[in-house]
Scaffold this active site. Structure first.
Site, PDB file in Angstrom:
ATOM      1  N   TYR A 180     -21.542  10.369  -9.347  1.00 50.44           N
ATOM      2  CA  TYR A 180     -20.888  10.704  -8.082  1.00 50.44           C
ATOM      3  C   TYR A 180     -20.723   9.476  -7.192  1.00 50.44           C
ATOM      4  O   TYR A 180     -19.609   9.153  -6.763  1.00 50.44           O
ATOM      5  CB  TYR A 180     -21.676  11.822  -7.391  1.00 50.44           C
ATOM      6  CG  TYR A 180     -21.048  12.357  -6.117  1.00 50.44           C
ATOM      7  CD1 TYR A 180     -19.693  12.178  -5.837  1.00 50.44           C
ATOM      8  CD2 TYR A 180     -21.815  13.064  -5.194  1.00 50.44           C
ATOM      9  CE1 TYR A 180     -19.128  12.676  -4.676  1.00 50.44           C
ATOM     10  CE2 TYR A 180     -21.261  13.570  -4.030  1.00 50.44           C
ATOM     11  CZ  TYR A 180     -19.916  13.364  -3.773  1.00 50.44           C
ATOM     12  OH  TYR A 180     -19.372  13.858  -2.620  1.00 50.44           O
ATOM     13  N   GLU A 205     -13.142   5.058  -6.014  1.00 46.66           N
ATOM     14  CA  GLU A 205     -12.019   5.637  -5.277  1.00 46.66           C
ATOM     15  C   GLU A 205     -11.786   4.887  -3.965  1.00 46.66           C
ATOM     16  O   GLU A 205     -10.652   4.522  -3.636  1.00 46.66           O
ATOM     17  CB  GLU A 205     -12.291   7.117  -5.001  1.00 46.66           C
ATOM     18  CG  GLU A 205     -12.322   7.986  -6.247  1.00 46.66           C
ATOM     19  CD  GLU A 205     -12.839   9.382  -5.967  1.00 46.66           C
ATOM     20  OE1 GLU A 205     -12.890   9.764  -4.775  1.00 46.66           O
ATOM     21  OE2 GLU A 205     -13.200  10.091  -6.917  1.00 46.66           O
TER      22      GLU A 205
END
Length: 254
Positions: free
Chosen positions: A176, A183
């Protein structure tokens, strides 16, 4: 996009993987699963998606071995990545027609955020495709989705190996933050090119009397990670404790 990185354990796909209460009847009645035809379809869908992300994983490994470098590996898996990530849009339909007990809104947000990053950032801003940050989120997504779709497949067949269950509720601890970092860095790298080209921006005056600054939109999107990331991450930690502790207790009574 921050929420998309946590799909390994929040998004359901027809195997009891939805959020609690998303498809449950009131009171003490048990949640009904999909019918035989829907189950068969979901098994096929999840098998295909598992295979698709395995293709991406193999493509990355082969490209790395051929080049001897991890730089610019995105180009070796660009087409399958776009195809199978866009194919996840079907999951919104699954929720909408009721064969999966997850929230349509939540699933739409999670799926669309990834599709947005692939098409509206990475595809649209060619200059960022060679950034190492792209590989960071691609690797995180790939491992996550192989585990997730495998989890749903085996769950639908009622033969879920503990290893897959453990991986789904454990590897997110690393994947995660890794995906979110990739990103954010990719969007950040795209900002100068978006501003220079005025990409997807609408300026006044125009006949619609409406303006939109894509550059500002991306900055606001990045800022949104600040409140979203901790909430989702600690929710995942809670889910892990709940699911895995329940599994261990069940084993003791067998």
């Amino acid at each position: 996009m921050a929420a998309a990185a946590v799909t390994a354990a929040t998004r359901g796909n027809g195997a009891g993987g939805g959020r609690a209460g998303a498809g449950e009847a009131s009171g003490s009645r048990k949640k009904k699963g999909p019918g035989p035809l829907a189950t068969a379809y979901l098994v096929i869908y999840n098998v295909v998606m598992t295979a698709g992300w395995l293709v991406i994983a193999v493509g990355l490994v082969r490209a790395y071995l051929a080049k001897g470098s991890y730089h610019s590996l995105y180009y070796s898996i660009e087409k399958p990545l776009k195809f199978f990530q866009t194919g996840a849009l079907l999951e919104i339909l699954h929720c909408a027609i009721g064969i999966v007990p997850s929230s349509v809104v939540l699933t739409s947000f999670q799926v669309m955020s990834r599709v947005f990053l692939i098409w509206a950032v990475t595809h649209s801003v060619k200059e960022v495709q060679s950034e190492d940050s792209v590989l960071l989120f691609v690797v995180a997504w790939t491992i996550t989705e192989i585990i997730r779709y495998s989890f749903y497949t085996f769950s639908l067949l009622n033969h879920l190996p503990y290893l897959i269950k453990w991986a789904r509720y454990t590897l997110f601890i690393v994947l995660y933050p890794m995906g979110v970092s990739g990103e954010l860095l990719t969007v950040y790298a795209a900002l100068p090119f978006v501003r220079q080209a005025g990409l997807y921006s609408i300026s006044l005056p125009n006949k619609y009397n409406f303006s939109f600054d894509y550059y500002t939109f991306l900055i606001l999107m990045m800022i949104s990670y600040i409140p979203i990331f901790p909430q989702l991450y600690f929710h995942m930690i809670h889910q892990r404790r709940k699911v895995l502790s329940h599994t261990e207790e069940h084993k003791k009574f067998e």
